[in-house]
Scaffold this motif. Structure first.
Motif, PDB file in Angstrom:
ATOM      1  N   ASP A 252       0.757  -1.120  -0.046  1.00  0.00           N
ATOM      2  CA  ASP A 252       0.068   0.081  -0.106  1.00  0.00           C
ATOM      3  C   ASP A 252       0.962   1.209   0.000  1.00  0.00           C
ATOM      4  OD1 ASP A 252      -2.224  -1.781  -0.021  1.00  0.00           O
ATOM      5  OD2 ASP A 252      -2.331  -1.717   2.375  1.00  0.00           O
ATOM      6  N   GLY A 253       2.107   1.121  -0.792  1.00  0.00           N
ATOM      7  CA  GLY A 253       2.855   2.434  -0.888  1.00  0.00           C
ATOM      8  C   GLY A 253       3.575   2.663   0.351  1.00  0.00           C
ATOM      9  N   LYS A 254       4.031   1.716   1.000  1.00  0.00           N
ATOM     10  CA  LYS A 254       4.591   1.786   2.307  1.00  0.00           C
ATOM     11  C   LYS A 254       5.533   0.700   2.465  1.00  0.00           C
ATOM     12  CE  LYS A 254       1.189   4.221   5.175  1.00  0.00           C
ATOM     13  NZ  LYS A 254       0.361   4.497   4.080  1.00  0.00           N
ATOM     14  N   ALA A 255       6.966   1.245   2.604  1.00  0.00           N
ATOM     15  CA  ALA A 255       8.161   0.260   2.734  1.00  0.00           C
ATOM     16  C   ALA A 255       8.089  -0.244   4.178  1.00  0.00           C
ATOM     17  CB  ALA A 255       9.489   1.005   2.482  1.00  0.00           C
ATOM     18  N   GLN A 256       7.980  -1.287   4.456  1.00  0.00           N
ATOM     19  CA  GLN A 256       8.320  -2.122   5.579  1.00  0.00           C
ATOM     20  C   GLN A 256       9.681  -2.808   6.110  1.00  0.00           C
ATOM     21  OE1 GLN A 256       5.064  -4.402   6.418  1.00  0.00           O
ATOM     22  NE2 GLN A 256       3.572  -2.987   5.560  1.00  0.00           N
ATOM     23  N   PHE A 257      10.560  -2.411   6.973  1.00  0.00           N
ATOM     24  CA  PHE A 257      11.536  -2.684   7.322  1.00  0.00           C
ATOM     25  C   PHE A 257      11.574  -3.856   8.425  1.00  0.00           C
ATOM     26  CE2 PHE A 257      12.036   1.417   5.657  1.00  0.00           C
ATOM     27  CZ  PHE A 257      12.808   1.313   4.587  1.00  0.00           C
ATOM     28  N   SER A 258      12.461  -4.788   8.595  1.00  0.00           N
ATOM     29  CA  SER A 258      12.487  -5.472   9.569  1.00  0.00           C
ATOM     30  C   SER A 258      13.453  -5.103  10.772  1.00  0.00           C
ATOM     31  CB  SER A 258      13.763  -6.780   9.195  1.00  0.00           C
ATOM     32  OG  SER A 258      14.171  -7.543  10.084  1.00  0.00           O
ATOM     33  N   GLY A 259      13.074  -5.528  11.783  1.00  0.00           N
ATOM     34  CA  GLY A 259      13.630  -4.844  13.068  1.00  0.00           C
ATOM     35  C   GLY A 259      14.998  -5.453  13.606  1.00  0.00           C
ATOM     36  N   SER A 260      15.473  -6.009  12.462  1.00  0.00           N
ATOM     37  CA  SER A 260      16.928  -6.861  12.861  1.00  0.00           C
ATOM     38  C   SER A 260      18.278  -5.885  12.808  1.00  0.00           C
ATOM     39  CB  SER A 260      17.003  -7.975  12.074  1.00  0.00           C
ATOM     40  OG  SER A 260      16.975  -7.608  10.643  1.00  0.00           O
ATOM     41  N   LEU A 261      18.145  -4.587  12.412  1.00  0.00           N
ATOM     42  CA  LEU A 261      19.003  -3.578  12.128  1.00  0.00           C
ATOM     43  C   LEU A 261      20.289  -3.996  13.320  1.00  0.00           C
ATOM     44  CD1 LEU A 261      20.848  -1.391  10.471  1.00  0.00           C
ATOM     45  CD2 LEU A 261      19.665   0.133  11.668  1.00  0.00           C
ATOM     46  N   GLY A 262      19.891  -3.806  14.431  1.00  0.00           N
ATOM     47  CA  GLY A 262      21.056  -4.017  15.732  1.00  0.00           C
ATOM     48  C   GLY A 262      21.566  -5.407  15.668  1.00  0.00           C
ATOM     49  N   ASN A 263      21.006  -6.436  15.377  1.00  0.00           N
ATOM     50  CA  ASN A 263      21.330  -7.851  15.083  1.00  0.00           C
ATOM     51  C   ASN A 263      22.380  -7.879  13.990  1.00  0.00           C
ATOM     52  OD1 ASN A 263      20.112  -8.871  17.508  1.00  0.00           O
ATOM     53  ND2 ASN A 263      18.210  -9.547  16.368  1.00  0.00           N
ATOM     54  N   GLN A 264      21.901  -7.304  12.892  1.00  0.00           N
ATOM     55  CA  GLN A 264      22.828  -7.592  11.653  1.00  0.00           C
ATOM     56  C   GLN A 264      24.119  -6.734  11.882  1.00  0.00           C
ATOM     57  OE1 GLN A 264      22.218  -8.791   9.030  1.00  0.00           O
ATOM     58  NE2 GLN A 264      20.005  -9.267   8.954  1.00  0.00           N
ATOM     59  N   CYS A 265      24.029  -5.405  12.640  1.00  0.00           N
ATOM     60  CA  CYS A 265      25.289  -4.835  13.024  1.00  0.00           C
ATOM     61  C   CYS A 265      26.024  -5.656  13.926  1.00  0.00           C
ATOM     62  CB  CYS A 265      24.953  -3.417  13.418  1.00  0.00           C
ATOM     63  SG  CYS A 265      24.237  -2.464  12.107  1.00  0.00           S
ATOM     64  N   ALA A 266      25.551  -6.104  15.105  1.00  0.00           N
ATOM     65  CA  ALA A 266      26.341  -6.816  16.190  1.00  0.00           C
ATOM     66  C   ALA A 266      27.099  -8.007  15.400  1.00  0.00           C
ATOM     67  CB  ALA A 266      25.517  -7.319  17.299  1.00  0.00           C
ATOM     68  N   LEU A 267      26.464  -8.648  14.686  1.00  0.00           N
ATOM     69  CA  LEU A 267      27.047  -9.862  13.928  1.00  0.00           C
ATOM     70  C   LEU A 267      28.049  -9.593  13.038  1.00  0.00           C
ATOM     71  CD1 LEU A 267      26.887 -12.950  13.437  1.00  0.00           C
ATOM     72  CD2 LEU A 267      25.332 -12.650  11.616  1.00  0.00           C
ATOM     73  N   SER A 268      27.987  -8.266  12.454  1.00  0.00           N
ATOM     74  CA  SER A 268      29.084  -8.065  11.359  1.00  0.00           C
ATOM     75  C   SER A 268      30.330  -7.299  12.487  1.00  0.00           C
ATOM     76  CB  SER A 268      28.614  -6.720  10.559  1.00  0.00           C
ATOM     77  OG  SER A 268      29.934  -6.300   9.881  1.00  0.00           O
ATOM     78  N   ASP A 269      30.081  -6.853  13.499  1.00  0.00           N
ATOM     79  CA  ASP A 269      31.282  -6.469  14.279  1.00  0.00           C
ATOM     80  C   ASP A 269      31.691  -7.489  14.902  1.00  0.00           C
ATOM     81  OD1 ASP A 269      30.503  -3.852  14.001  1.00  0.00           O
ATOM     82  OD2 ASP A 269      29.407  -3.409  15.711  1.00  0.00           O
ATOM     83  N   LEU A 270      31.017  -8.795  15.070  1.00  0.00           N
ATOM     84  CA  LEU A 270      31.682  -9.701  15.707  1.00  0.00           C
ATOM     85  C   LEU A 270      32.447 -10.616  14.633  1.00  0.00           C
ATOM     86  CD1 LEU A 270      31.747 -11.992  17.951  1.00  0.00           C
ATOM     87  CD2 LEU A 270      29.827 -13.143  16.908  1.00  0.00           C
TER      88      LEU A 270
END
Length: 398
Positions: A252-270
Motif C-alpha cells: 500500500d505504498g509503504k516500505a516495511q523494514f525488519s527490526g533486525s538492524l541491531g542484530n545485523q550490525c552486532a553480527l558484522s562487528d563480531l
C-alpha cells in the motif's frame, strides 16, 4: 584460464558476448574503483607494473589492464559472440552462438556471478512515481530524481552508492541487511595485504565446515579511494545517511523494514573482530608486532535506539530507489541439467557435475579469493590441470 590452457598446449577459443572487459565497460558506475590494491592483480604471466601498487584502479584503467593481458597472451578471444545454447553432444558439447555453432570436448563456464541484479519479488509494488535503478543501471547521481533516495543493500556496492549519492546532495536512507564490516587499513597495512599474508584468502573450499554458507557471504564493506579511507556504517551515519533494517516488503505504498538492524550490525562487528584476531595472531607468530602499530578495535556500529520500521513512499520524501542487494548468474542458455534448486551450478571446486565441464569466477569456488582477479590464477592452474588430465583420459567421469 586461456593462459593456462595455452601453456599446456591445449587448443581453445574464448567466446565473449561483447568486447574484452565487457562488464566493466557496460555494467559499472562511473566512479567505481577496484576494491583490491593494484598489486593484488597477479595473473599467470602478468602482474601490475605501474608506479602505484597500493592504489586502486579506476574502471577505464581496469579495462586497459584486461586488454593488455589479452594482448600479452595473444588470447584467442572471439568478441561479439553471444552463446545462446550449450548442450551435451556424443563427444562433448555443442554450442550455438550468434556467430555460428561450435563443438568441443571440454568447456569452461567463465561468464561470472554478477549477470543479473537481484531485486525483491515485491519490487513491482513500488509506487509508479518513484524511479527505480539497479546497481548495474546506475552510473552517477545525475540520473536520479531530485529528492530522497532509498538504497537497498549495504555491502560494498550499497555503501559506496549511498556515500556518493549523499555527497551529491540527496537525502539517503540505507536499508541494511547482512554485511561484513572491514577497515581499509589496519595496523598500517591494507586489509587485503593482511588477508593475503595471513593466508585468509587462500583458505580452500574443502577446509570449511559449510561451503554453501561460505559462498553466500557478502563482499567486504570496502571502497577503493586515493585516500585509502574506511567506509562503514559509522562513516555513513556521521555524514547524515539514515539507517534502517532489511527491506521486508512494500505494501500500500509503504516500505516495511525488519527490526533486525541491531542484530545485523552486532553480527558484522563480531565477524570483524574474529578477522582482526586472526590477523593479530599471525602478526605475533611472525614477529611483526615490534615493527607495526599496536592492535586496536573499531568502535561498535552505532544505530538509533529505535530505527524506523516503515517509510511512506507516497509522501514524496523518496523519489528514487536503488537496488544494491547483490547479483546472480544467468544460465538461461545452459541446456544441461547441472543446476541446483537455487539455479546455481553443482560443482566440486569448479569441477562441474558433467564430464569435461568446468566453472570459473564464482565466490569461494576453490579458495576464499576465487571471485577476485587475484584468485583466478590459482583456480585456473588447478582446473586446467584437471581438464588436461580429463582429455588424456585420467578423469573419465569428470
Amino acid at each position: 584460464m586461456s593462459a593456462c590452457l595455452a601453456e599446456a598446449g591445449i587448443d581453445h577459443v574464448v567466446l565473449e558476448r561483447g568486447e574484452i572487459a565487457n562488464s566493466w565497460r557496460t555494467e559499472r558506475w562511473d566512479s567505481l574503483r577496484l576494491l583490491t590494491p593494484n598489486w593484488q592483480s597477479r595473473l599467470p604471466g602478468f602482474v601490475y607494473d605501474g608506479n602505484d601498487p597500493d592504489g586502486f584502479r579506476t574502471t577505464p584503467e581496469t579495462i586497459r589492464f584486461l586488454e593488455r593481458y589479452a594482448q600479452t597472451n595473444a588470447a584467442p578471444v572471439q568478441t561479439h559472440t553471444r552463446v545462446t545454447s550449450l548442450s551435451q553432444a556424443d563427444d562433448g558439447y555443442s554450442l550455438k552462438t550468434t556467430e555460428g555453432d561450435w563443438r568441443c570436448r571440454t568447456v569452461v563456464l567463465a561468464s561470472g556471478a554478477c549477470n543479473i541484479a537481484k531485486t525483491p519479488a515485491f519490487a513491482d509494488a513500488v509506487p509508479p512515481h518513484i524511479r527505480t535503478l539497479t546497481a548495474m543501471q546506475y552510473r552517477n547521481p545525475a540520473q536520479l530524481e531530485p529528492g530522497g533516495v532509498l538504497v537497498v543493500g549495504a555491502s560494498a556496492t550499497g555503501t559506496q552508492l549511498a556515500e556518493e549519492i549523499h555527497r551529491a546532495g540527496h537525502p539517503v536512507t540505507l536499508s541494511v541487511g547482512e554485511h561484513i564490516r572491514a577497515p581499509r587499513l589496519y595496523r598500517g597495512k591494507d586489509i587485503q595485504w593482511w588477508m593475503d599474508r595471513a593466508a585468509v584468502l587462500n583458505e580452500r573450499y574443502d577446509e570449511v565446515d559449510d561451503i554453501g554458507r561460505a559462498r553466500r557471504v557478502p563482499s567486504l564493506q570496502l571502497t577503493g579511494t586515493p585516500e585509502r579511507a574506511t567506509l562503514d556504517l559509522n562513516t555513513l551515519t556521521a555524514h547524515g545517511v539514515k539507517l534502517t533494517g532489511p527491506l521486508a516488503t512494500i505494501r500500500d505504498g509503504k516500505a516495511q523494514f525488519s527490526g533486525s538492524l541491531g542484530n545485523q550490525c552486532a553480527l558484522s562487528d563480531l565477524k570483524l573482530g574474529r578477522l582482526l584476531d586472526t590477523i593479530d595472531q599471525w602478526a605475533t607468530a611472525n614477529g611483526l608486532d615490534a615493527d607495526i602499530p599496536p592492535a586496536y578495535r573499531l568502535e561498535p556500529t552505532k544505530i538509533e535506539d529505535s530505527p524506523p520500521l516503515g517509510l511512506d513512499l507516497t509522501s514524496g520524501e523518496v523519489r528514487t530507489i536503488v537496488w544494491a542487494a547483490g547479483f546472480r548468474p544467468d544460465y538461461s542458455w545452459l541446456d544441461i541439467p547441472v543446476l541446483d534448486r537455487k539455479g546455481l551450478i553443482r560443482h566440486d571446486g569448479g569441477v562441474v557435475a558433467a564430464p569435461g565441464m568446468y566453472l570459473m569466477g564464482m565466490p569461494f569456488l576453490r579458495r576464499r579469493k576465487s571471485a577476485l582477479i587475484d584468485g583466478a590464477a590459482d583456480d585456473a592452474r588447478d582446473l586446467s590441470t584437471h581438464l588436461a588430465a580429463y582429455l588424456a583420459g585420467a578423469h573419465p567421469a569428470g
